[in-house]
Design a protein around this motif. Sequence first.
Motif, PDB file in Angstrom:
ATOM      1  N   ASN A  37     -23.881  -1.157 -64.157  1.00 16.27           N
ATOM      2  CA  ASN A  37     -24.568  -2.375 -64.600  1.00 16.27           C
ATOM      3  C   ASN A  37     -25.242  -3.270 -63.634  1.00 16.27           C
ATOM      4  N   VAL A  38     -24.859  -3.026 -62.385  1.00 19.15           N
ATOM      5  CA  VAL A  38     -25.464  -3.536 -61.236  1.00 19.15           C
ATOM      6  C   VAL A  38     -26.655  -2.950 -60.556  1.00 19.15           C
ATOM      7  N   LEU A  39     -26.479  -1.496 -60.508  1.00 16.39           N
ATOM      8  CA  LEU A  39     -27.652  -0.691 -60.100  1.00 16.39           C
ATOM      9  C   LEU A  39     -28.716  -0.598 -60.963  1.00 16.39           C
ATOM     10  N   THR A  40     -28.652  -0.740 -62.319  1.00 15.16           N
ATOM     11  CA  THR A  40     -29.660  -0.452 -63.204  1.00 15.16           C
ATOM     12  C   THR A  40     -31.010  -1.249 -62.907  1.00 15.16           C
ATOM     13  N   ASN A  41     -31.985  -0.810 -62.577  1.00 16.05           N
ATOM     14  CA  ASN A  41     -33.342  -1.217 -62.290  1.00 16.05           C
ATOM     15  C   ASN A  41     -33.111  -2.041 -61.152  1.00 16.05           C
ATOM     16  N   ASN A  42     -32.345  -1.513 -60.334  1.00 15.40           N
ATOM     17  CA  ASN A  42     -31.997  -2.243 -58.840  1.00 15.40           C
ATOM     18  C   ASN A  42     -32.129  -1.516 -57.808  1.00 15.40           C
ATOM     19  N   LEU A  43     -31.933  -1.954 -56.539  1.00 17.77           N
ATOM     20  CA  LEU A  43     -31.857  -1.447 -55.511  1.00 17.77           C
ATOM     21  C   LEU A  43     -31.013  -2.265 -54.255  1.00 17.77           C
ATOM     22  N   ILE A  44     -29.928  -1.838 -53.970  1.00 17.54           N
ATOM     23  CA  ILE A  44     -29.075  -2.681 -53.093  1.00 17.54           C
ATOM     24  C   ILE A  44     -29.003  -2.467 -51.744  1.00 17.54           C
ATOM     25  N   PRO A  45     -29.471  -3.210 -50.841  1.00 19.70           N
ATOM     26  CA  PRO A  45     -29.305  -2.882 -49.459  1.00 19.70           C
ATOM     27  C   PRO A  45     -27.858  -3.326 -48.937  1.00 19.70           C
ATOM     28  N   TYR A  46     -27.298  -2.704 -47.949  1.00 14.84           N
ATOM     29  CA  TYR A  46     -25.860  -3.138 -47.476  1.00 14.84           C
ATOM     30  C   TYR A  46     -26.112  -2.580 -45.943  1.00 14.84           C
ATOM     31  N   SER A  47     -24.837  -3.237 -45.418  1.00 14.17           N
ATOM     32  CA  SER A  47     -24.470  -3.069 -44.017  1.00 14.17           C
ATOM     33  C   SER A  47     -25.947  -3.049 -43.172  1.00 14.17           C
TER      34      SER A  47
END
Length: 857
Positions: free
Chosen positions: A717-727
Amino acid sequence: MMLSRINKVASIRLAKRALTRNVTRTIACQKHSFSTKSFASPAINDQERDVLVRILSSIGSRREVEQYLRYFTSLELQRFAIIKVGGAIISDEIDTLSRSLAFLNHVGLYPIVVHGAGPQLNRILTAKGVEPDYIDGIRITDAQTLSVARQVFLEENAKLVEALERLGTRARPITGGVFKADYLDREKYQYVGKIFEVNKAPIEQSIRAGTLPILTSMAESPSGQLLNVNADIAAGELARVLKPLKIVYLNEKGGLYHGVTGKKISTIYLDKEYDSLIKEPWVKYGTKLKIKEIKELLYTLPRTSSVAIINTKDLQKELFTESGAGTMISRGFDVSVSDNIDGIPDAALKKLVFEDNSMAKPSSLEQFKKDIASSKVKVYSDSEHELLVVVDVSNPKFAFLRVFGATDRSWLNNVVDSLSATLKSEHKSLIWCLEPSVKNLEWFFGKSEGTLYRNGRYYFWYGIDLPDVQQAINSAGADSGVTYGVSNNKSSTSAPRSSPATKRTFSTMSGRTVAHRAAALSRQFGVRSYASNAGPGTNKNISKVALIGARGFTGKNIISLINTHPYFELSHVSSRELEGTKLPGYTKKDVRYVNLSADDVKRMEKAGEVDAWLMALPNGVCKPFVEAISSANGKSVIVDLSADFRFDDSWTYGLPELGDRLAIRKSKRISNPGCYATGSQLGLAPVLDLLGGEPTIFGVSGYSGAGTKPSPKNDLNVLTNNLIPYSLTDHIHEREISYHLGHQVSFIPHVAQWFQGISLTINVPLNKSITSRELRNLYQERYEGEALIHVQGDIPLVKDNSTKNFVSIGGFGVHSSSKRAVINVTIDNLLKGAATQALQNMNLTCGYDEYAGISLD
């Protein structure tokens, strides 16, 4: 305005392969008379085409392969290549040679082979007590020597023909009737001939019949007397008649080497380099004679012909890639610069502007001439009328590329790449426009700094900012008669992923079937060779493996790999949450989950119940288990997939392609590298000596890399159509990559909405200039023979690498400033990034073949 002539040349690295939609249809199994452009070729269906594309893409880019094929299949098959084979090649490398020749024939080509038998002849004569005698490098051939030579040639010819036919390739021995000769000097050399005529009929008949012609270098006099002729000379005389695109000399060294630097000479352009080269003090004896003979030969052939001196194993790379493999010698092509088109014939203009032009076409030749005459332009052309590039330089802010007309030969012989470098040096800002369906679109993308898609067309540029580009396009569009291909439509839209004009057609074969057939053909024809540097393992016993941490994605992949492994079997699988339940997906025997404590592990180790421990636990968890195993003084090995021991020098870091395989075989404590770290190190290792600063790695992983514990990084639900940077800084993999490469890197991880697979884009500051081709060659040479590393010219895609055991490395973009390069890497985070690599390490340390249980497809 007239500028100085630019001698820009390049090797015509021919190639073929009857794959690719339109090409195969033209050569498919039809018989024509020899005066036409086709012969009977092995029929190649759509499925085989996909397979062969897969194979050839492993040694070059898809663009190279398709261009070479399109070009070569428009020519008579006897003009493909003459391959001169020395007797030592038949003695020592007949398997490699026959596989290479069989592969060429399998894709519809007919290399003409001329072989010698010097070493074999010397051995037999020595055994008979006859000492070989030479004058000026020419063997004196008396009656006894001639009799032995005749028999030796027949035997060696039969060996090669039989080797080909064992591979299913029809070959025809041609041991006479081709070369007619007079005595060279009967009193001096006795039965040695000087060829005065070549009868090509037996060769034509062989090709018409669908068989490879295999020739000896023996000749006959007008009265029928057999005469001995050097095989190099015979191949040269045959080339003068057939005028092939490539004459290949196979030798053990794989090329000519510089006498001072000791490095292989990649190319020699005779027009430009011969006079200075022949004066070099190290160019003497046989080397000088060879270069002189090649010059005399090439100056009797079309300018497009070239000579290649290569090793047998590199035959496909030489023929199917722009970079080649050995030493390429050609006359070269002259590219000149002018301010008009006055010296170019109308016939050449019609072809280059209306047929071979990648830009939009003008309304008529007359209108084109008027426009050019009234414009301020630079015109780049060659003496053979194979190339025409027109750059409009009337705008002081930027230049506009109006015509880019290049025949297939110009694309394939590097003239286009050479001209691209010239354009960048002479035009600091350049704009051009292309239809999405144009061939070589990928090449134009690679030469630009930016792309805009408008009204169904691509606009490319470098050296200019986007607002200026948009203004330039709009204003140029209103300037009638100057900007062919520039749209008048000012509305902007997003660029499509693909165009109907460039849609692919797909085979009915599954990807797995294609991969299996590609692997089988690769093994059959020797296009790629996979060999562990540590040598094959000798252990054939079954090893018991205990897996601790089986619930995660990596654990499941390890279970699947061991289930099909010929020598490993699971004895214990530990999971606290699943204790007592049956292990799914494992068919070798009934295994149930257990919940092992450190004490259980110590007891099992003392009892010798386990040969190898696989730790698939989160970071910071496995230390008590390792201490328990060590305290038991057992003989089992440990492979740890966490980061706990990756910085402990008492453990062996298990990245076989970059480490010491022998050290892994001898070790009992192996730390398995991380997924990001594996791909990044493989992507950077070949260019460490070229680093001019700190590399930056932009990494994107599928959400399986976030593990099974719920978090935003694996929440669709968070990832759909999304790209998440981290660390964003100080990620553990950043430290790991820097530590093991011995060079600091910057690493920025992201997670995307696909399940598994990683894409890495690596920006590399350079300390010296290098071309994209040279960069790719570094990687091909570094990873030659590595079964699980595929080097390609194109940018590798996650979807093509997901669920595969290998790493793909490609892209190899070099900025116009020559100050940085970009390399792309894809790797499956669950396989080569974890489970597959763990199995490699387990195979090595347990004494098995490194790739046992690992599919190389």
